[in-house]
Design an enzyme around this catalytic site. Structure first.
Site, PDB file in Angstrom:
ATOM      1  N   GLU A   7       0.640  -1.283  -0.182  1.00  0.00           N
ATOM      2  CA  GLU A   7      -0.009  -0.053  -0.053  1.00  0.00           C
ATOM      3  C   GLU A   7       0.895   1.385  -0.034  1.00  0.00           C
ATOM      4  O   GLU A   7       0.132   2.260  -0.566  1.00  0.00           O
ATOM      5  CB  GLU A   7      -0.887  -0.153   1.397  1.00  0.00           C
ATOM      6  N   ASP A 110      -2.530  -3.045   2.966  1.00  0.00           N
ATOM      7  CA  ASP A 110      -3.004  -3.478   4.057  1.00  0.00           C
ATOM      8  C   ASP A 110      -4.190  -4.216   4.320  1.00  0.00           C
ATOM      9  O   ASP A 110      -5.055  -4.282   3.514  1.00  0.00           O
ATOM     10  CB  ASP A 110      -3.327  -1.946   5.029  1.00  0.00           C
ATOM     11  N   TYR A 320       4.429   3.757  11.859  1.00  0.00           N
ATOM     12  CA  TYR A 320       3.343   4.671  10.928  1.00  0.00           C
ATOM     13  C   TYR A 320       2.217   4.991  11.826  1.00  0.00           C
ATOM     14  O   TYR A 320       1.566   4.560  12.936  1.00  0.00           O
ATOM     15  CB  TYR A 320       2.346   3.265  10.496  1.00  0.00           C
TER      16      TYR A 320
END
Length: 614
Positions: A7, A110, A320
């Site tokens: 992604e 994801d 993240y």
DNA sequence: GCAAGGTC
């Protein structure tokens, strides 16, 4: 050549590392017979109305119901208006070339609905026909990645998930585009009056809270306070009851056996209750909790915090950022002790980091089942260099929260004293015994009530103490406060918790309104539309915002429940239910809301003229 | 000119 598509670049890099691939190319990494490429989130979106022949904004076009949706390349703003994002075009070309050469495609976007959609939109846009396999992992440690590759699934296993994602996307387009044009056209304001499944309930929350606050009629009430003297140390005790009239309070006040009334020791200690209370450490941060904290501490907007965090993430200083989980799995927890060790010499956090390195860590934030697409935000352990003040502040909140989360309970001593002096009075105080996790920032406890004494002197049951002073306190009931960014983010997260319908409430329980990645932009949209403005820390509706609210407030589009209904149906689709039924319902709803707004929007124009003529 | 979703 096998192609793996992630992604975002960071995930592709992690996976490539596990494979030992390290040849960096333009837009991908190569090695060991594999190529590792990536998207940057959604590269493609549902094409705008003009691509189906709906030119301009016109009532004749409404409702716009494309027979078949098209995809188009993500746009960016330029000086010539919206243009195709050149970096996206370039990356799509790279992906196309790799797919053409591929013997096998492995999807590593994801593990969730949108991740599936990101890949499928690329796959269909490029008209790729090759079969693909799906990597489904929720943490990116080496072990999790290896395990995931041993368990690759056939891509078709996720067709139903794609269907639900595609439905979500189309439904938002249909309702949002049509409702926006319908309201804008009928109001005749020439400005864009946008509506949407998420932004409109959010606007409604801000407006209804504003009106509730503005129309609140404060009630006056009275309390009686006495001052008690223990060997020169004064503390305050309050009547447990609130009195509606001053006269009622006066009766209690007159009964107080204070010094002036001729009682040298008229405060009788009836009861002393002292008990310790354990306060467990807070959970690690997800994006929303960090945005709330940064708003409270530094006044940063949700959008500012997200952008600072993104910057720290791109500098590889934090993990993240757009995560909705406040937990980590056991695999990540295993790396925490060495991570904490890196802060032993830190000027602000060194002492607590050293303490933690020598003590057992709390596992409150460790729960693999509560890790969704991404785990909670942690520092990576990389050493920061010359961060701006704002970035440093956010970075410190991430590091500090890590130390707090693995720290020990804070032990508070809570003391309650009951005193008889004519009638009963209560004094309470909280003293921190062992600070535990609170030692990290060493800040005062914000939840402390204003009536509390910081600390209470040691008194024992049966003691009689002087009461040198007494007074009637006049107080007023307070309305719920206006929303600020922190409280609004919290409200968006928990939206749906009070829905009566149990099934809808359940369908929304893990989502709320919007997603961690989009909530900041929702707030910015409302501001850009001139629906909402910032005033100090508060978010206030404008006249325009209130006018729109008045038109839509009883419509489904203004209710959080709409998301609940959709989520319930999308979940059914994910487990195999018909797509067509839901799509038909959405079309029907689109027709209804469009027609209603074409009529009721005119009321907004009238309201606006009334506002303008004043 | 418009949604909500994702990300550099």
């Amino acid at each position: 050549m096998k192609v793996i598509i992630a992604e975002k670049p960071s995930v592709a890099r992690e996976i490539a590392k596990v494979f030992g691939a390290n040849q960096k190319r333009e837009g991908y990494i190569e090695g060991k017979g594999y190529t590792f490429t990536w998207a940057f989130g959604h590269l493609l979106q549902l094409a705008p109305p003009q691509e189906y022949g709906f030119y301009g904004w016109s009532v004749q076009n409404l409702p716009m119901l494309p027979a078949k949706f098209k995809l188009s390349i993500r746009k960016v703003k330029s000086k010539d208006g919206m243009i195709e994002d050149p970096s996206v075009r370039k990356q799509l070309d790279i992906i196309q070339k790799l797919f053409d050469e591929a013997t096998e495609i492995i999807v590593a976007t994801d593990a969730g609905r949108e991740g599936e959609l990101i890949f499928r939109y690329i796959y269909y846009y490029l008209k790729c026909k090759k079969p693909f396999k799906r990597l489904w992992i929720s943490s990116q440690t080496d072990e999790a990645i290896k395990e995931g590759f041993r368990n690759l699934k056939p891509g078709t296993d996720y067709d139903a998930l794609f269907n639900s994602a595609h439905c979500r996307s189309q439904s938002d387009w249909l309702v949002g585009m049509n409702a926006t044009q319908a309201l804008s056209l009928s109001a005749g304001t020439r400005s864009v009056l946008s509506l949407g499944r998420v932004q409109t309930p959010t606007l409604a929350m801000i407006c209804s809270r504003y009106l509730e606050n503005k129309n609140f009629v404060p009630q006056t009430y009275y309390q009686v306070a006495i001052q008690v003297d223990k060997d020169g140390q004064m503390f305050r005790a309050i009547s447990p009851e609130n009195y509606k009239t001053k006269e009622d309070a006066q009766v209690i006040l007159d009964q107080v056996q204070d010094v002036a009334a001729g009682f040298p020791a008229g405060g009788h200690i009836l009861n002393v209750e002292a008990k310790p209370r354990k306060e467990p450490p807070p959970l690690l941060h997800d994006l929303s909790s960090l945005q709330q904290e940064a708003n409270k501490r530094k006044g940063f907007t949700a959008d500012q915090t997200l952008s600072l965090l993104q910057n720290l993430y791109e500098s590889k200083l934090v993990t993240y950022p757009r995560t909705g989980s406040r937990y980590i799995g056991d695999d990540v927890f295993a790396t925490v002790p060495s991570l904490i060790d890196k802060y032993k010499d830190h000027p602000q956090f060194g002492k607590q980091a050293t303490f933690l390195s020598e003590n057992k860590l709390s596992k409150r934030s460790v729960n693999a089942k509560k890790v969704t697409d991404h785990h909670a935000i942690l520092p990576t352990g990389e050493v920061p260099y010359q961060l701006s003040d704002d970035k440093q502040a956010i970075y410190d909140m991430v590091v500090g929260r890590m130390l707090e989360a693995f720290h020990q309970d804070c032990i508070k001593e809570i003391t309650k004293i009951t005193i008889q002096s004519g009638s009963k009075f209560m004094a309470s105080g909280t003293v921190i015994g062992i600070p535990g996790w609170r030692a990290v920032f060493n800040e005062p406890d914000e939840e402390k009530k204003d009536e509390e004494n910081a600390s209470l002197p040691k008194v024992v049951q049966g003691e009689n103490l002087p009461v040198p002073n007494k007074a009637i306190l006049e107080k007023q009931t307070k309305p719920k406060p206006l929303y600020n960014e922190a409280s609004l983010l919290k409200a968006l997260e928990t939206a749906g918790k009070e829905i009566d319908d149990e099934e809808l409430r359940y369908a929304m329980k893990d989502s709320g309104l919007g997603t961690p990645a989009t909530r900041a932009s929702i707030i910015e949209t409302l501001i850009k539309r001139d629906y909402v403005q910032r005033e100090k820390k508060n978010l206030l509706p404008t006249k325009m915002g209130l006018a729109v609210y008045t038109v839509v407030k009883d419509q489904k589009i203004a209710q959080a429940e709409l998301t609940g209904t959709w989520e319930k149906r999308l979940e059914e689709i994910r487990s195999g239910a018909s797509v067509v039924d839901f799509q038909e319902e959405i079309k029907t709803y689109t027709r209804t809301i469009t027609n209603e707004l074409l009529i009721s929007g005119r009321g907004l124009a009238v309201a606006k003229e009334a506002v303008a003529s004043k």
